[in-house]
Design a protein around this motif. Structure first.
Motif, short mmCIF file in Angstrom:
data_model
loop_
_atom_site.label_atom_id
_atom_site.label_comp_id
_atom_site.label_asym_id
_atom_site.label_seq_id
_atom_site.Cartn_x
_atom_site.Cartn_y
_atom_site.Cartn_z
N ALA A 1 14.20 -1.54 -5.91
CA ALA A 1 14.06 -2.49 -7.01
C ALA A 1 14.01 -1.80 -8.36
O ALA A 1 14.48 -2.34 -9.36
CB ALA A 1 12.80 -3.34 -6.81
N ASP A 2 13.45 -0.59 -8.40
CA ASP A 2 13.36 0.15 -9.66
C ASP A 2 13.01 1.60 -9.34
O ASP A 2 12.81 1.98 -8.18
CB ASP A 2 12.30 -0.48 -10.60
N GLY A 3 12.93 2.41 -10.39
CA GLY A 3 12.64 3.82 -10.20
C GLY A 3 11.28 4.07 -9.59
O GLY A 3 11.12 5.01 -8.80
N ALA A 4 10.31 3.26 -9.95
CA ALA A 4 8.96 3.45 -9.41
C ALA A 4 8.95 3.24 -7.91
O ALA A 4 8.31 3.98 -7.16
CB ALA A 4 7.98 2.50 -10.10
N GLU A 5 9.68 2.23 -7.45
CA GLU A 5 9.73 1.99 -6.02
C GLU A 5 10.44 3.13 -5.30
O GLU A 5 10.02 3.57 -4.22
CB GLU A 5 10.45 0.67 -5.73
N GLN A 6 11.51 3.64 -5.90
CA GLN A 6 12.22 4.75 -5.28
C GLN A 6 11.34 5.99 -5.20
O GLN A 6 11.29 6.67 -4.16
CB GLN A 6 13.50 5.07 -6.05
N ALA B 1 8.09 6.10 -5.06
CA ALA B 1 7.06 5.86 -4.04
C ALA B 1 7.64 6.03 -2.63
O ALA B 1 6.99 6.58 -1.74
CB ALA B 1 6.47 4.46 -4.21
N ALA B 2 8.87 5.56 -2.44
CA ALA B 2 9.51 5.72 -1.13
C ALA B 2 9.74 7.20 -0.82
O ALA B 2 9.49 7.65 0.31
CB ALA B 2 10.83 4.97 -1.11
N PHE B 3 10.20 7.95 -1.80
CA PHE B 3 10.43 9.39 -1.58
C PHE B 3 9.12 10.09 -1.24
O PHE B 3 9.09 10.98 -0.38
CB PHE B 3 11.07 10.01 -2.82
N GLU B 4 8.04 9.71 -1.90
CA GLU B 4 6.74 10.32 -1.60
C GLU B 4 6.30 9.97 -0.18
O GLU B 4 5.77 10.83 0.55
CB GLU B 4 5.70 9.84 -2.62
N ALA B 5 6.50 8.72 0.23
CA ALA B 5 6.12 8.32 1.59
C ALA B 5 6.96 9.06 2.62
O ALA B 5 6.44 9.49 3.66
CB ALA B 5 6.31 6.81 1.74
N LEU B 6 8.24 9.25 2.34
CA LEU B 6 9.10 9.97 3.27
C LEU B 6 8.70 11.44 3.35
O LEU B 6 8.67 12.03 4.43
CB LEU B 6 10.56 9.83 2.83
N ASP C 1 0.81 -1.21 0.00
CA ASP C 1 0.00 0.00 0.00
C ASP C 1 0.85 1.26 0.00
O ASP C 1 0.38 2.31 -0.41
CB ASP C 1 -0.93 0.01 1.22
N TRP C 2 2.10 1.18 0.49
CA TRP C 2 2.94 2.37 0.51
C TRP C 2 4.00 2.34 -0.59
O TRP C 2 4.95 3.09 -0.59
CB TRP C 2 3.58 2.56 1.89
N GLY C 3 3.84 1.43 -1.56
CA GLY C 3 4.69 1.45 -2.73
C GLY C 3 5.91 0.59 -2.66
O GLY C 3 6.69 0.53 -3.61
N LYS C 4 6.14 -0.13 -1.55
CA LYS C 4 7.33 -0.98 -1.44
C LYS C 4 7.10 -2.28 -2.18
O LYS C 4 6.08 -2.94 -2.03
CB LYS C 4 7.64 -1.25 0.03
N ALA C 5 8.08 -2.67 -2.97
CA ALA C 5 7.95 -3.91 -3.70
C ALA C 5 8.04 -5.10 -2.75
O ALA C 5 8.68 -5.04 -1.71
CB ALA C 5 9.06 -4.01 -4.76
N HIS C 6 7.37 -6.17 -3.11
CA HIS C 6 7.61 -7.42 -2.40
C HIS C 6 7.73 -8.52 -3.45
O HIS C 6 7.31 -8.36 -4.59
CB HIS C 6 6.53 -7.72 -1.37
#
Length: 289
Positions: free
Chosen positions: A236-241, A243-248, A10-15
């Motif tokens: 894992a990729d740019g999309a995950e990064q 999403a992480a930056f947005e969550a931070l 839900d917060w964009g982290k890959a699994h």
């Protein structure tokens, strides 16, 4: 092996569902090695330091009892209880060729391998994870003394799991918070008569406040190591990064000197009874951090 195609949380982290529930850990290590997955390495030093401190408090009582949440293939148990490193595990599980043993045979080989490296002060480790094949391997390989394939976000613990949890000295988790929430911790603490210590590595994209509030109600004081953060793995990729930056950003956190280096960063939280906090300050408990 490159990392598999993943879906997001839900917060964009890959699994990586394709590698988390296999008959043995070879795909897991093969998939995560290119991403420089390293948080169990950081956990090894921390969990051993906490285990040593607890053993000193216990004196000659029976072996320490540890519960590892989101235990997967027993990686944290391997590093806590055996004379080896995370790099040793990568070497063991990523070098197989056509003659490599099948899952059951590998588990039998691993049982002998780990037995030869077991530390004399090894803890008794109970592992909990929703991935039944991963837990089954960890038990068969002798890494977990007891393993439970359970999703405590969805279900209450079984009577057998509750009995196994009572008497726990230390709960460990290296990155599962976010997939598991305060609900899981509440169900664990319903099964114990005395609150154990809790050590959790938590990605900075995730708030630990709901868990620490639950632990406070159980009588534990939560402290955060403020001197550093800990790399978990590469994005894992740019999309995950992104999403992480947005969550931070949503949490009011900046990425300079941390996630801007291309890695997830985790913070370490240690929860203990107030008397233990007063008797042994965190800076003395974990002096190298």
């Amino acid at each position: 092996m490159t990392h598999p195609t993943s879906t997001g949380t839900d917060w964009g982290k890959a699994h990586f569902e394709a590698i988390y529930n296999c008959p043995d850990p070879r795909r897991y290590f093969g998939g995560l090695q290119p991403l420089e997955y390293q948080i169990p390495h950081h956990g090894q030093a921390v969990f051993r330091a906490l285990a040593d401190a607890l053993q000193r408090r216990r004196g000659d009582r029976p072996p320490l009892r540890v519960v590892d949440l989101c235990c997967s293939y027993g990686v944290n148990a391997a590093l806590l209880n055996h004379r080896l490193t995370l790099d040793d595990l990568y070497d063991r599980y990523t070098g197989g060729g056509p003659g490599a043993p099948a899952g059951d045979a590998l588990a039998r080989e691993d049982r002998a391998f780990y037995a030869g490296l077991r530390r004399p002060d090894a803890a008794l480790v109970t592992g909990i994870d929703a991935a039944e094949h991963a837990v089954g391997y960890a038990v068969a390989a002798g890494l977990l003394d007891r393993g439970f394939a359970a999703n405590l976000e969805a279900d209450a613990p079984s009577p057998q799991l509750c009995r196994a949890l009572d008497g726990t000295d230390l709960i460990t988790v290296t990155g599962g918070v976010g997939y598991i929430t305060a609900r899981t911790f509440a169900r664990l603490f319903d099964c114990v008569t005395a609150p154990p210590w809790v050590a959790a590595f938590v990605l900075r994209t995730v708030s630990y406040r709901p868990v620490s509030a639950l632990l406070a109600r159980a009588g534990l004081v939560t402290e955060r190591v403020t001197t550093r953060t800990f790399r978990q793995r590469r994005f894992a990729d740019g999309a995950e990064q992104r999403a992480a930056f947005e969550a931070l950003a949503a949490r009011g956190l900046t990425t300079g000197g941390k996630e801007a280096d291309g890695f997830y960063h985790a913070e370490l939280y240690v929860s203990r009874p107030a008397a233990d906090v007063a008797a042994l300050p965190l800076a003395e408990l974990l002096p190298v951090f």
